[in-house]
Scaffold this motif. Structure first.
Motif, PDB file in Angstrom:
ATOM      1  N   GLU A  71      18.424  26.647  -8.922  1.00 21.70           N
ATOM      2  CA  GLU A  71      19.179  25.279  -8.105  1.00 21.70           C
ATOM      3  C   GLU A  71      20.396  25.702  -7.934  1.00 21.70           C
ATOM      4  N   GLU A  72      20.972  25.611  -6.638  1.00 24.11           N
ATOM      5  CA  GLU A  72      22.393  25.858  -6.665  1.00 24.11           C
ATOM      6  C   GLU A  72      23.236  24.871  -7.302  1.00 24.11           C
ATOM      7  N   PRO A  73      24.410  25.409  -7.986  1.00 23.59           N
ATOM      8  CA  PRO A  73      25.360  24.489  -8.814  1.00 23.59           C
ATOM      9  C   PRO A  73      26.251  23.745  -7.400  1.00 23.59           C
ATOM     10  N   ILE A  74      26.742  22.415  -8.123  1.00 25.71           N
ATOM     11  CA  ILE A  74      27.888  21.855  -7.561  1.00 25.71           C
ATOM     12  C   ILE A  74      29.125  22.707  -7.448  1.00 25.71           C
ATOM     13  N   LYS A  75      29.341  23.488  -8.556  1.00 25.25           N
ATOM     14  CA  LYS A  75      30.517  24.050  -8.834  1.00 25.25           C
ATOM     15  C   LYS A  75      30.560  25.025  -9.882  1.00 25.25           C
ATOM     16  N   VAL A  76      31.009  26.262  -9.645  1.00 22.44           N
ATOM     17  CA  VAL A  76      31.122  27.361 -10.552  1.00 22.44           C
ATOM     18  C   VAL A  76      32.487  27.587 -11.114  1.00 22.44           C
ATOM     19  N   SER A  77      32.958  27.674 -12.147  1.00 22.18           N
ATOM     20  CA  SER A  77      34.265  28.084 -12.767  1.00 22.18           C
ATOM     21  C   SER A  77      34.281  29.178 -13.589  1.00 22.18           C
ATOM     22  N   HIS A  78      35.198  30.022 -13.868  1.00 23.46           N
ATOM     23  CA  HIS A  78      35.342  31.047 -14.264  1.00 23.46           C
ATOM     24  C   HIS A  78      36.630  30.900 -15.303  1.00 23.46           C
ATOM     25  N   GLY A  79      36.272  31.058 -16.826  1.00 23.00           N
ATOM     26  CA  GLY A  79      37.368  31.156 -17.854  1.00 23.00           C
ATOM     27  C   GLY A  79      37.322  29.815 -18.407  1.00 23.00           C
ATOM     28  N   LEU A  80      38.372  29.721 -19.267  1.00 19.50           N
ATOM     29  CA  LEU A  80      38.766  28.299 -19.841  1.00 19.50           C
ATOM     30  C   LEU A  80      40.131  27.856 -19.251  1.00 19.50           C
ATOM     31  N   GLY A  81      40.803  28.471 -18.672  1.00 21.45           N
ATOM     32  CA  GLY A  81      42.180  28.052 -18.212  1.00 21.45           C
ATOM     33  C   GLY A  81      43.276  28.490 -19.186  1.00 21.45           C
ATOM     34  N   VAL A  82      42.776  29.622 -19.682  1.00 20.23           N
ATOM     35  CA  VAL A  82      43.879  30.190 -20.775  1.00 20.23           C
ATOM     36  C   VAL A  82      44.237  31.550 -20.686  1.00 20.23           C
ATOM     37  N   ASP A  86      41.273  35.043 -20.784  1.00 24.48           N
ATOM     38  CA  ASP A  86      40.254  34.959 -19.537  1.00 24.48           C
ATOM     39  C   ASP A  86      40.391  36.309 -18.846  1.00 24.48           C
ATOM     40  N   THR A  87      40.417  37.461 -19.546  1.00 21.22           N
ATOM     41  CA  THR A  87      40.595  38.692 -18.562  1.00 21.22           C
ATOM     42  C   THR A  87      39.244  39.526 -19.230  1.00 21.22           C
ATOM     43  N   GLU A  88      38.368  38.877 -20.002  1.00 21.68           N
ATOM     44  CA  GLU A  88      37.042  39.703 -20.362  1.00 21.68           C
ATOM     45  C   GLU A  88      35.943  39.171 -19.821  1.00 21.68           C
ATOM     46  N   GLY A  89      35.897  38.207 -19.000  1.00 22.28           N
ATOM     47  CA  GLY A  89      34.702  37.574 -18.196  1.00 22.28           C
ATOM     48  C   GLY A  89      33.712  37.157 -19.181  1.00 22.28           C
ATOM     49  N   ARG A  90      34.281  36.163 -20.263  1.00 25.35           N
ATOM     50  CA  ARG A  90      33.660  35.841 -21.387  1.00 25.35           C
ATOM     51  C   ARG A  90      33.032  34.317 -21.048  1.00 25.35           C
ATOM     52  N   THR A  91      33.342  33.519 -20.256  1.00 23.02           N
ATOM     53  CA  THR A  91      33.030  32.282 -19.912  1.00 23.02           C
ATOM     54  C   THR A  91      32.801  31.726 -18.740  1.00 23.02           C
ATOM     55  N   LEU A  92      31.619  31.308 -18.447  1.00 26.15           N
ATOM     56  CA  LEU A  92      31.136  31.139 -16.915  1.00 26.15           C
ATOM     57  C   LEU A  92      30.643  29.619 -16.990  1.00 26.15           C
ATOM     58  N   THR A  93      31.345  28.795 -16.413  1.00 28.73           N
ATOM     59  CA  THR A  93      30.600  27.367 -16.290  1.00 28.73           C
ATOM     60  C   THR A  93      30.052  26.982 -14.914  1.00 28.73           C
ATOM     61  N   LEU A  94      28.708  26.433 -14.653  1.00 24.05           N
ATOM     62  CA  LEU A  94      28.129  25.790 -13.713  1.00 24.05           C
ATOM     63  C   LEU A  94      28.062  24.596 -13.886  1.00 24.05           C
ATOM     64  N   GLU A  95      28.182  23.589 -12.752  1.00 23.52           N
ATOM     65  CA  GLU A  95      28.201  22.301 -13.002  1.00 23.52           C
ATOM     66  C   GLU A  95      26.902  21.829 -12.031  1.00 23.52           C
ATOM     67  N   PHE A  96      26.028  21.083 -12.677  1.00 23.96           N
ATOM     68  CA  PHE A  96      25.031  20.559 -12.066  1.00 23.96           C
ATOM     69  C   PHE A  96      24.945  19.043 -12.217  1.00 23.96           C
ATOM     70  N   PRO A  97      24.088  18.083 -11.241  1.00 26.02           N
ATOM     71  CA  PRO A  97      24.177  16.862 -11.054  1.00 26.02           C
ATOM     72  C   PRO A  97      24.296  16.015 -12.559  1.00 26.02           C
ATOM     73  N   LYS A  98      23.434  16.458 -13.473  1.00 23.97           N
ATOM     74  CA  LYS A  98      23.301  15.986 -14.747  1.00 23.97           C
ATOM     75  C   LYS A  98      23.986  16.547 -16.033  1.00 23.97           C
ATOM     76  N   PHE A  99      24.438  17.748 -16.041  1.00 24.31           N
ATOM     77  CA  PHE A  99      24.909  18.675 -16.889  1.00 24.31           C
ATOM     78  C   PHE A  99      25.879  19.599 -16.378  1.00 24.31           C
ATOM     79  N   TYR A 100      26.859  20.170 -17.479  1.00 24.37           N
ATOM     80  CA  TYR A 100      27.462  21.266 -17.208  1.00 24.37           C
ATOM     81  C   TYR A 100      26.725  22.381 -17.932  1.00 24.37           C
ATOM     82  N   LEU A 101      26.517  23.585 -17.674  1.00 27.07           N
ATOM     83  CA  LEU A 101      26.059  24.705 -18.260  1.00 27.07           C
ATOM     84  C   LEU A 101      27.379  25.800 -18.554  1.00 27.07           C
ATOM     85  N   ILE A 102      27.431  26.183 -19.844  1.00 27.03           N
ATOM     86  CA  ILE A 102      28.792  27.001 -20.065  1.00 27.03           C
ATOM     87  C   ILE A 102      27.850  28.130 -20.613  1.00 27.03           C
ATOM     88  N   ASP A 103      27.941  29.174 -20.001  1.00 28.34           N
ATOM     89  CA  ASP A 103      27.606  30.579 -20.562  1.00 28.34           C
ATOM     90  C   ASP A 103      28.862  31.424 -21.267  1.00 28.34           C
TER      91      ASP A 103
END
Length: 250
Positions: A71-82, A86-103
């Motif tokens: 399923e294509e996400p609504i939005k994809v975000s990279h990092g934690l905003g710190v 955020d230089t090591e590619g550690r936190t990837l967030t995908l927003e879906f209609p009913k939940f956020y997924l953080i890898d």
């Protein structure tokens, strides 16, 4: 919906070990991987039916996360905003209609806990980030969180006490996360089950099942009703970690 998380310990390496076949057999809706150890332009990965999203470390051959989703996400975000986290590619967030997924590929504290301060800062920032997102809709965190939370989560708890991944500081941070409104889904459903997700390559650890449970699906309290089942897939090889699974009802 079936979700899979797997530290592949090098995506190019696991592709040579029939990653495509494993993906086909798992037939998951979302597959989150950690420790990709590449930049996206270094691999031509064909996964029919999946959208691919990568977050690469600035340093080549190091760290990194990726999510493959039907399923294509609504939005994809990279990092934690710190910036410093955020230089090591550690936190990837995908927003879906009913939940956020953080890898998340949580930093290893390293020998003699020389990177513990960085790790503690990451844990705090990730927890705050999850709490903010959970005000909008349920949050699902998955990944190699590099901590065995309780004695049941590690084969040799006595000899590993104060070692990276089983230090009091790291375990307390995980407790702090759970106490702030989150659920360790596997332990919630299987309070007494002993099952591990990582084994050292040394001393025949996997054959002897001398492992650690350091890979998790964590969900915010407001997503508790989504939880259907959770498992650790010990029969899947290709990395020093095995995949973990969460099924949710949407």
């Amino acid at each position: 919906m079936k979700l899979i998380s797997w530290n592949v310990n090098g995506l190019r390496a696991v592709v040579k070990k029939d990653f495509q076949g494993i993906v086909d057999n798992l037939d998951a809706d979302i597959i989150s991987v950690q420790e990709t150890k590449l930049h996206q332009d270094q691999i031509d990965l064909e996964l029919p039916g999946y959208h691919q999203y990568f977050y690469d470390a600035q340093k080549k051959g190091y760290s990194g996360t990726a999510v493959f989703t039907k399923e294509e996400p609504i939005k994809v975000s990279h990092g934690l905003g710190v910036e410093e986290l955020d230089t090591e590619g550690r936190t990837l967030t995908l927003e879906f209609p009913k939940f956020y997924l953080i890898d998340s590929y949580t930093p290893n504290s390293q020998q003699k806990l020389k990177r513990l301060d960085f790790r503690m800062e990451y844990d705090d920032a990730l927890r705050d980030y999850m709490k903010r997102l959970s005000e909008n809709k349920p949050v699902i965190l998955c990944g190699d969180l590099n901590v065995a939370h309780e004695e049941i989560d590690i084969k040799n708890d006595k000899t590993n006490h104060k070692n990276p991944g089983f230090s009091d500081e790291e375990r307390n941070k995980f407790s702090e996360l759970l106490n702030s409104g989150f659920i360790d889904t596997f332990r919630y459903l299987h309070p007494d089950e002993v099952k591990y997700s990582w084994w050292s390559y040394r001393f025949n650890a996997r054959a002897n099942n001398a492992g650690w449970r350091i890979d998790y699906f964590v969900i915010s309290d407001n997503g508790k009703d989504l939880i259907d089942s959770a498992d650790i897939l010990n029969d899947v090889y290709g990395s020093d970690h095995c995949p973990i699974e969460l099924n949710i009802n949407l």
